[in-house]
Design a protein around this motif. Sequence first.
Motif: not given
Length: 324
Positions: A272-283, A285-291
């Motif tokens: 199993r791999t558990l990945t969290i990523a900090w994503t943001q399309k542009s400055a 736009q909101p930051v989205q933290i995804y699991l």
Amino acid sequence: MTVGPLPSKLLDSYRPLAVLVLLLVLGLLSPSSTAQQLYRWVDDQGEVHYTDQVPPSHADKERARLSEHGITIETQPGVLTGEAREHARELERRRAEEERLLKRYRTVDELELARDGRIAAIEASIQAKRDDMRDETRTLIALYEEMQALQKQDEPVPLDLMSKIDASMTNIRDGYTEIVDNESRKQSVEDEFEGDIERFRQIRRLPAPDELDWTARPARNGSTLVDCRDRVQCHTYWDHAVSYVRAHSERQGEVLGPGLLIAFQQDEREIRTLTIAWTQKSADQPVQIYLDIQCRNRLTASLICVDPNVPRLREGFRAAVMGE
């Protein structure tokens, strides 16, 4: 027997009709009156008038032009301003939307099939990108292990190896940005069709769906995605997300970089791999933290997670990150 005068209210109700009859009679008797215009209009007090001209003060009001026989031959709408204009535009928009629905779909089932088809296409794109992320994650873990082995031996880490690690992390973050974007698209489709189905039922006067109806689509599980805009709050959320993943990954190994954490674990059944990523399309736009939790069965290579804790991990992520 003497008949007394009619009540004033009764006279008022007959007055417009009497005026119309009189005008019609005059029109029949006078040849020159055939070219005369006759209008029916209502003043601000709600009283109906029949005149050959509309007063300038009521030029922007709705009125009807009548034939010589009193039949409406043309209706001239009033001039709308402010809220009235916006209300009329909204009514027209809704009418056009309802007409579109009725032309395109005949039943609720057709609407649901169209919705499921669009969602399935988006989900296919998400899964294809998740497959790419799985391959890229394996590459990153191998590069990371190579770097750790050099560090344990107190040997310098080549710049080429560091560049490959940075490039792999960037690819993974970009990939999850695309996944999150598709998740948002999927939610937009679900919201759009939810409104369309509700309007279609109202137009067709269909009964509300049974709560136990097996055709009803389950609610979207958005618990693995958290939005934020304030930078301080976003960093707090990120710290919570890292702590959450580490607490449930048994710390068998992890890769940590800017805006990315990959924790991996394995047992006799699966990896199993558990990945969290900090994503943001542009400055802006909101930051989205995804699991993202991915599994691979060690015997069958199935990608379906069999660990019963995985659903609970997904469900508890949002509350843990937001401190609820």
